[in-house]
Design an enzyme around this catalytic site. Structure first.
Site, mmCIF file in Angstrom:
data_model
loop_
_atom_site.group_PDB
_atom_site.id
_atom_site.type_symbol
_atom_site.label_atom_id
_atom_site.label_comp_id
_atom_site.label_asym_id
_atom_site.label_seq_id
_atom_site.Cartn_x
_atom_site.Cartn_y
_atom_site.Cartn_z
ATOM 1 N N ARG A 160 -29.598 -1.069 -27.973
ATOM 2 C CA ARG A 160 -29.684 0.080 -27.071
ATOM 3 C C ARG A 160 -30.998 0.817 -27.284
ATOM 4 O O ARG A 160 -31.448 0.984 -28.394
ATOM 5 C CB ARG A 160 -28.518 1.030 -27.333
ATOM 6 N N ARG A 171 -30.012 12.419 -32.683
ATOM 7 C CA ARG A 171 -28.605 12.378 -32.262
ATOM 8 C C ARG A 171 -27.690 12.906 -33.361
ATOM 9 O O ARG A 171 -26.695 13.560 -33.081
ATOM 10 C CB ARG A 171 -28.226 10.950 -31.868
#
Ligand code: ADP
Ligand code: ADP
Ligand code: ZN
Length: 213
Positions: A160, A171
């Site tokens: 990804r 994140r």
């Protein structure tokens, strides 16, 4: 049965949610998967979501909530669902709660898959996913039978875009600031269940099945 999966990015929410969905016959609803499908199809929603996802930031609540409520209003969600990656902020959880209350309904279980930050970066850098069927692997922990090839459909596995180390760090920061408070939110509602996410994925699943019955 309505279930929310909580946990840091890479904790194994998706892996467990897919197993829960298969065993209990309820849909696996992942806002991340919905956004990625839209990116792949080049929709307006996909374009907007991608600008946030690439930075490791959250997609704005208003947009995300709209997408999620649309999805859970579909027929296949009538008898329950397992939410993976939603809610991710207190306002998202409050909207979901209010919508369910209107329907005389509620979340039955919030399962927190607990994995310390040290393990997360390793998990995410080894994550590979199938762009065709959505299956997830790990190059060391959960490898496909043939390197780089999906067991289920034969497509070439990909990494990804947002699993690069710098994005992962952001994140994690966003997780601690905005998502972790949901543990308290569901604890107060009396539906929180913690599971150790550092063990083998089959062991994590066994602990979850014990909880769900
Ligand atoms: P992971 O579980 O590995 O963090 P997800 O597929 O759940 O991955 O999410 C990928 C990205 O999609 C997030 O970093 C965020 O940008 C966006 N996203 C997914 N779900 C939400 C949500 N509920 N609210 C805001 N952004 C979201
Ligand atoms: P999330 O949805 O929380 O972001 P994933 O389910 O995609 O997390 O898992 C992140 C990565 O860790 C994937 O590569 C997955 O194959 C791997 N993984 C999932 N569960 C475990 C586990 N119990 N032990 C080791 N690796 C795992
Ligand atoms: Zn596949």
């Amino acid at each position: 049965m309505k279930i929310v999966m909580l946990g840091a990015p890479g904790a194994g929410k998706g892996t467990q949610a897919k197993m829960i969905a298969a065993k209990y016959g309820i849909p696996h609803v992942s806002t991340g998967d919905i956004f990625r499908a839209n990116i792949k199809n080049g929709t307006e929603l996909g374009k907007e979501a991608k600008s946030y996802m690439d930075k490791g930031a959250l997609v704005p609540d208003e947009l995300t909530v709209r997408i999620l409520l649309d999805r859970v209003a579909q027929d296949d969600c009538a008898k329950g669902y397992v939410l993976d990656g939603f809610p991710r902020t207190i306002p998202q959880a409050e909207v979901l709660d209010a919508e369910l209350t209107k329907l005389n309904d509620k979340i039955d279980f919030a399962i927190n898959v607990d994995v310390p930050d040290e393990n997360i970066v390793r998990r995410m850098s080894g994550r590979r996913s199938c762009p065709s069927c959505g299956a997830t692997y790990h190059i060391v922990h959960i490898p496909p039978k043939q390197e780089g090839v999906c067991d289920k459909c034969g497509a070439a596995l990909v990494q990804r875009d947002d699993d690069k180390e710098e994005t992962v760090k952001n994140r994690l920061k966003v997780y601690h600031e905005q998502t972790q408070p949901l543990i308290d939110f569901y604890e107060k509602k009396g539906v929180l269940q913690n599971v150790d996410g550092t063990v083998d994925s089959e062991e994590v699943f066994a602990a979850i099945v014990k909880i769900l019955g």
